[in-house]
Write a protein that holds these residues in place. Structure first.
Motif, PDB file in Angstrom:
ATOM      1  N   GLY A  95       0.665  -1.093  -0.206  1.00  0.00           N
ATOM      2  CA  GLY A  95      -0.053   0.052   0.067  1.00  0.00           C
ATOM      3  C   GLY A  95       0.997   1.325   0.007  1.00  0.00           C
ATOM      4  N   TYR A  99       2.111   1.762  -3.404  1.00  0.00           N
ATOM      5  CA  TYR A  99       1.202   2.452  -4.351  1.00  0.00           C
ATOM      6  C   TYR A  99       1.010   3.756  -4.080  1.00  0.00           C
ATOM      7  N   ALA A 122       1.377   2.734   6.956  1.00  0.00           N
ATOM      8  CA  ALA A 122       2.120   2.471   5.890  1.00  0.00           C
ATOM      9  C   ALA A 122       3.592   2.309   5.735  1.00  0.00           C
TER      10      ALA A 122
END
Length: 509
Positions: free
Chosen positions: A132, A135, A191
């Motif tokens: 994640g 991205y 993240a």
């Protein structure tokens, strides 16, 4: 290596010479430098035309004008530049020094921030490929990379200057705004730390609660106008820096280096009280830099005496921790003077450069004067930094992925080396080789190419000087711009070649 450098210098000099002739010829044929005077109805129009012809040597053929400029520019090799005068009779040397100084202030900070943040994000994206975090960084990188500079600059002026200045006069955050800030921070931290779904959920929840509570306290005590870090936060920040340097080098299990780092933090706490009178109002930048150097030396000395068999690594860890502690102390004092600056400048964030209007004379200490000098850098620096970070992060990610898939990386892993050692000592150094080229040319491009940013923010730098010269069909400022931008490109390219040899000794042969 010396022969290679000399050969490159000769080729670069030839390229600069040919480029200067082309630039000069294109500029003088871009229009009529006397058009505005020919349309003038002033009684002394003929005298003004004669003065401009004399200033620009318009009575000579173009090649003689070029050779005259080249002879003056050639004196730069002896540090005695004579770049002539502008169409109004202004000295180009003085104009160039002023413009180059403004651009260097702008570009140096943005490039330094972009390099550090961009490379760090690129490395983390490569290590956590298809996560994640990867991205999110990829999406933001493409977004900022494709962002029109002028549009981003205008948006920053609207939200980072006009609306912020209105808000800071009576700052208050709604509960919804606090929740949004907490969620954004929690998503970023979760993240970055990564892990399984359960671990990310726990990290998200804890971070969201802590950040929401901190923002709520800040809002209640009017921290936005009277900010400070305080010694507890400084200690926490220094311990976080220590953990970062340990993870980057030997890990948290190396007790001697860990204890050396903790001793460095303890020494920093003592120094916090000892140096307080000097830090509260230093007499100049030389005092700040001297204190930073002392912190580095003391930290390195602690690492040397208590680092055991890994003295070099201990010196690096302790020196970095000491610098982090000193930086946090400096930021604490800088924040404490924010309120005093706001009392004299209620609308602090500027939307035009300091060369467009004179400095506002303020009464205050070193930090208030620093605010007065630095607030004009905030918005254009953010624009240039965001755009550069996008490129650095993508190139670093690509180079890092290519490197970690090499055979020697698999060999290092098969020997039992940890991921930290593989990534930091084997992969990163080789991945940085192609990045050096990007860094070199990005600095040169920003130094000579921030025309749009300088125009939007009214920054009187090299870009504005170049634009003015083109608008007035005046080759003097245009060629002065070319001297700086062209020389910067050649010099930075040379530094990139030398950096190649440092990063990869095989290149030296």
């Amino acid at each position: 290596m010396l022969q290679f450098i000399l050969r490159r210098i000769g080729i670069s000099a030839l390229v600069l010479l040919m480029g200067s002739a082309l630039m000069f010829f294109a500029t003088i044929n871009a229009g009529d430098p006397l058009q505005d005077l020919r349309e003038s109805r002033a009684t002394n129009r003929d005298q003004l035309i004669a003065a401009r012809i004399d200033n620009m040597n318009l009575d000579l053929p173009w090649w003689q004008r070029y050779l005259s400029w080249l002879a003056g520019a050639g004196k730069c090799l002896a540090l005695q530049c004579d770049l002539g005068t502008s169409r109004d009779g202004a000295n180009i040397n003085a104009l160039l020094l002023s413009s180059a100084g403004a651009s260097l202030r702008l570009v140096s900070l943005s490039v330094a921030l972009a390099i550090v943040i961009g490379i760090l994000l690129g490395v983390l994206s490569a290590i956590r490929q298809y996560s994640g975090f990867d991205y999110a960084i990829t999406f933001l990188a493409f977004l900022f990379f494709s962002l029109p500079v002028f549009w981003a600059a205008v948006l920053l002026k609207e939200f980072g200057a006009y609306r912020f200045n209105n808000w800071i006069a009576d700052p208050a955050l709604a509960t919804t705004a606090m929740a949004v800030i907490a969620v954004v921070f929690a998503v970023v931290v979760a993240a970055v730390l990564g892990g399984g779904l359960r671990r990310e959920a726990i990290t998200f929840a804890v971070t969201a609660v802590v950040v929401f509570g901190a923002v709520l306290v800040f809002d209640r005590v009017d921290w936005w106008r009277q900010p400070a870090l305080g010694l507890p936060i400084i200690i926490v920040g220094a311990l976080a820096a220590l953990a970062f340097f340990l993870v980057l080098t030997v890990g948290l299990s190396e007790r001697r280096i860990l204890y050396s780092g903790l001793g460095t933090v303890a020494t920093g706490i003592v120094a916090y009280f000892v140096t307080a009178p000097v830090v509260r109002d230093p007499s100049g930048w030389w005092v700040v830099l001297a204190l930073g150097l002392v912190a580095l030396v003391v930290g390195a000395a602690i690492g040397w005496f208590f680092g055991g068999f890994q003295k070099k690594i201990a010196m690096f860890v302790c020196g970095g921790t000491a610098l982090a502690f000193a930086f946090l102390v400096f930021m604490d004092q800088l924040l404490r003077n924010w309120g005093g600056f706001l009392q004299q400048v209620p609308r602090p964030i500027k939307t035009i450069g300091d060369a467009a209007i004179p400095y506002q004379k303020l009464d205050g200490n070193f930090y208030i004067i620093m605010y007065n000098w630095g607030v004009q850098l905030v918005l254009p620096t953010i624009v240039l930094t965001l755009i550069s970070i996008a490129g650095y992060s993508r190139y670093t990610r690509s180079s890092m992925l290519e490197t970690i898939n090499q055979d020697y990386i698999r060999t290092a892993r098969s020997k039992g080396l940890s991921d930290r050692v593989v990534y930091s000592k084997h992969a990163l150094r080789n991945a940085l080789i192609p990045i050096t080229t990007i860094v070199a040319f990005d600095f040169a491009n920003l130094l000579g190419g921030a025309v749009v940013t300088e125009t939007v923010f009214g920054w009187k730098g090299l870009g504005d000087m170049f634009k003015t010269g083109l608008d007035f069909v005046d080759p003097g400022p245009v060629m002065a711009y070319y001297v700086v931008a062209g020389t910067a490109a050649v010099f930075m390219n040379m530094l990139a070649d030398i950096a190649y040899a440092f990063l990869d000794p095989r290149i030296r042969r």
